[in-house]
Structures are given as structure tokens and as C-alpha cells.
Design an enzyme around this catalytic site. Structure first.
Site, PDB file in Angstrom:
ATOM      1  N   LYS A   1      51.616  42.323  38.785  1.00  0.00           N
ATOM      2  CA  LYS A   1      51.841  43.004  40.070  1.00  0.00           C
ATOM      3  C   LYS A   1      52.763  44.203  39.825  1.00  0.00           C
ATOM      4  O   LYS A   1      53.968  44.187  40.146  1.00  0.00           O
ATOM      5  CB  LYS A   1      52.414  42.034  41.102  1.00  0.00           C
ATOM      6  CG  LYS A   1      52.238  42.512  42.545  1.00  0.00           C
ATOM      7  CD  LYS A   1      52.526  41.387  43.518  1.00  0.00           C
ATOM      8  CE  LYS A   1      52.452  41.843  44.970  1.00  0.00           C
ATOM      9  NZ  LYS A   1      51.086  42.220  45.390  1.00  0.00           N
TER      10      LYS A   1
ATOM     11  N   GLU B   1      37.949  42.732  42.959  1.00  0.00           N
ATOM     12  CA  GLU B   1      38.714  42.424  44.168  1.00  0.00           C
ATOM     13  C   GLU B   1      38.696  43.647  45.070  1.00  0.00           C
ATOM     14  O   GLU B   1      37.951  44.599  44.846  1.00  0.00           O
ATOM     15  CB  GLU B   1      40.141  42.004  43.820  1.00  0.00           C
ATOM     16  CG  GLU B   1      40.921  43.010  42.999  1.00  0.00           C
ATOM     17  CD  GLU B   1      42.292  42.481  42.569  1.00  0.00           C
ATOM     18  OE1 GLU B   1      42.772  41.492  43.136  1.00  0.00           O
ATOM     19  OE2 GLU B   1      42.882  43.097  41.665  1.00  0.00           O
TER      20      GLU B   1
ATOM     21  N   TYR C   1      56.688  44.187  41.368  1.00  0.00           N
ATOM     22  CA  TYR C   1      57.163  43.930  42.727  1.00  0.00           C
ATOM     23  C   TYR C   1      56.536  42.664  43.273  1.00  0.00           C
ATOM     24  O   TYR C   1      55.582  42.119  42.716  1.00  0.00           O
ATOM     25  CB  TYR C   1      56.858  45.117  43.635  1.00  0.00           C
ATOM     26  CG  TYR C   1      55.403  45.260  44.049  1.00  0.00           C
ATOM     27  CD1 TYR C   1      54.981  44.878  45.330  1.00  0.00           C
ATOM     28  CD2 TYR C   1      54.443  45.757  43.175  1.00  0.00           C
ATOM     29  CE1 TYR C   1      53.658  45.010  45.717  1.00  0.00           C
ATOM     30  CE2 TYR C   1      53.118  45.890  43.556  1.00  0.00           C
ATOM     31  CZ  TYR C   1      52.732  45.509  44.823  1.00  0.00           C
ATOM     32  OH  TYR C   1      51.411  45.623  45.203  1.00  0.00           O
TER      33      TYR C   1
ATOM     34  N   LEU D   1      44.425  40.396  40.685  1.00  0.00           N
ATOM     35  CA  LEU D   1      45.744  39.840  40.945  1.00  0.00           C
ATOM     36  C   LEU D   1      45.583  38.393  41.410  1.00  0.00           C
ATOM     37  O   LEU D   1      44.751  38.128  42.284  1.00  0.00           O
ATOM     38  CB  LEU D   1      46.459  40.642  42.026  1.00  0.00           C
ATOM     39  CG  LEU D   1      47.870  40.148  42.354  1.00  0.00           C
ATOM     40  CD1 LEU D   1      48.838  40.509  41.234  1.00  0.00           C
ATOM     41  CD2 LEU D   1      48.353  40.715  43.686  1.00  0.00           C
TER      42      LEU D   1
END
Length: 278
Positions: free
Chosen positions: A143, A175, A32, A199
Site C-alpha cells: 500500500k 482490481e 499508508y 492490494l
């Protein structure tokens, strides 16, 4: 909300239906993107489409549309929504097949996209965060729609009265549950380097680009648990949250417990760029 896009058609959300055998539903087999729209213009569109292409390649899927076709689909959704500021969600799954692990069984991808009004968030006064072990998979640079670990980590943060969880693998920061992480240490802005453990955030990359352009010292480097705890400033970034200062970590104040001066400069630069013409 106006119409949504599903497999070549624009239709009301309540009329959008997919098969229960869609692999996004049975396997979480898909990727996505989330795009931001400011003043009816899609922000950093090329960068988002490049990441989408990489995510699709990472799960052995061919991109089902050209960039021009994606741009038209997204533009149509923006045009159908009267709001000036919007959030666009695009999801591509491998499509419908019998429930079998073989990816060769799916013949046509399922493509879904929608626009909604961008919610107003006021996080400039800072948030609290907790630290957690990174329980996600090893390909976080894709993702993917399989977000259950991030959902659970964000829930842990909420249970602790915090807004975000900052993650570690061993002693090294990766992260946030749904964000990238920055610290300021001795006047230098640091963020973990891009690899499969994080990411490649569009906002992350833009913040680095803008700070470097303004001559602010920046480094992409590993951050240890101790460096995070002793940092003068901590920020998290994402497309929907932009740049948010973390003022409390694991119930202890970050710096003096207020948003820092370097964050203020970063935010000023970012907002100026966001509102500037092409």
C-alpha cells in the site's frame, strides 16, 4: 478536524510541517493505511496493522512503532474528533535525506496521521465503471503512497462519466483503480486471488469471510474480460466505499441494470456485522 499527529507530537493541521527533502515528497518513498471508525470504534484495526507491517517490510522498512503504540496514537486522534464516524489516515515515509536513490541515507521515518469526519456516501443504487489497461507497477500488494497511476485511471473514468475504472493485465481482471472487484456468475461470487497484482483489501477479505460463513458460494479465481462482461453482477469494495454495485460497464448494463440480489444479501450481512458489538 482536530489535531493531527506528526513525529510524536499532536498539533493543529496548519502547524504540521515537513522538510521538502522528505523522501515521501521527492520519491514517493512510503506507505499508508486508511482506517474506518464507526461509533468511535476503529474497524478491523488488527487487520489494518498487519497489512501495514507487510507494506513496510515490502519496502525494506522496520515498523517504527509497536501495535500498542499505533493503537494509542490512533485512539488519541479519534478521541480528539467529536464525530462518531471517522476516517483515519496514517502515512509513514522513509524520512529526510539528500535526494539520492540510496535508502540507507534516511535515518528517521516521518510519521503523519490525521482523522476527518467520514463522508456520507449513497452508492447503493449503483455506479458506472469503465475498463482500462492496468498501468500500475508490479507490487500492488504494497500500500504505497505512489498513487499517480491510480489517480490517472480514476480521472479517465471521470472523463467517461463513470465512477471507477476496472483494470486488466492482458485478458485478466486485477482490481479497480482504488478498489477490489467481485463478480457473480451462475450464482457463485468470484474475486481475483491475492497476489502482487492486487492490494489485499481489508473489506475484500471481510466480505469473503462473511459470505462463506453464510454459505454463499465463493471462489478466489482469475476472472477474464469475457467473464466480467457477461457477469450477472459486478461489485467493487474498499474501506471507504464498502460494497458498491456496478450497474453499467463501458456504457452497457450489468445484468438487468440494477443492483443484484446477491449484492443485497452481501450488503445486509456486512452492515449487520459492522453494527454488531465485539
Amino acid at each position: 478536524m482536530g489535531n493531527v499527529y506528526l513525529n510524536g507530537k499532536y498539533l493543529p493541521l496548519e502547524d504540521a510541517k515537513i522538510s521538502v527533502l522528505d523522501r515521501g515528497f521527492t520519491f514517493g518513498d512510503g506507505v499508508y493505511e486508511v482506517f474506518l471508525v464507526y461509533q468511535r470504534k476503529i474497524f478491523r484495526l488488527a487487520e489494518h496493522l498487519e497489512r501495514l507491517d507487510r507494506s513496510l517490510a515490502g519496502i525494506y522498512m522496520k515498523n517504527p512503532r509497536t501495535n500498542d503504540e499505533w493503537k494509542q496514537i490512533l485512539k488519541d486522534l479519534v478521541d480528539d474528533n467529536p464525530a462518531d464516524n471517522q476516517s483515519l489516515y496514517l502515512q509513514i515515509t522513509r524520512g529526510v535525506s539528500e535526494r539520492d536513490h540510496s535508502i540507507a541515507l534516511a535515518k528517521e521515518p516521518t510519521i503523519f496521521a490525521m482523522s476527518k469526519v467520514l463522508p456520507q456516501r449513497n452508492l447503493v443504487h449503483g455506479i458506472s465503471a469503465i475498463t482500462c489497461e492496468d498501468i500500475r507497477w508490479k507490487l500492488c500488494d504494497i500500500k504505497a503512497i505512489t498513487l499517480l497511476p491510480s489517480v490517472l485511471l480514476r480521472h479517465r473514468a471521470m472523463q467517461a462519466g463513470a465512477t471507477e475504472a476496472i483494470l486488466f493485465k492482458g485478458d485478466i481482471v486485477t482490481e479497480g483503480a482504488a478498489s477490489n472487484v467481485f463478480i457473480v456468475s451462475n450464482g457463485v461470487v468470484k474475486t481475483p486471488p491475492k497476489d502482487s497484482s492486487i492490494l489485499p483489501g481489508i473489506t475484500r477479505d471481510l466480505v469473503l469471510e462473511l459470505l462463506q460463513r453464510e454459505g454463499v458460494p465463493c471462489r478466489e479465481t482469475s476472472i477474464t474480460r469475457e467473464e466480467l462482461r457477461s457477469a450477472g453482477e459486478i461489485w467493487i469494495t474498499s474501506s471507504t466505499w464498502e460494497i458498491v454495485p456496478v450497474i453499467k460497464l463501458d456504457e452497457r448494463p450489468v445484468g438487468d441494470g440494477n443492483p443484484g440480489k446477491v449484492w443485497e444479501k452481501a450488503m445486509e450481512i456486512y452492515q449487520k456485522f459492522k453494527s454488531s458489538p465485539d
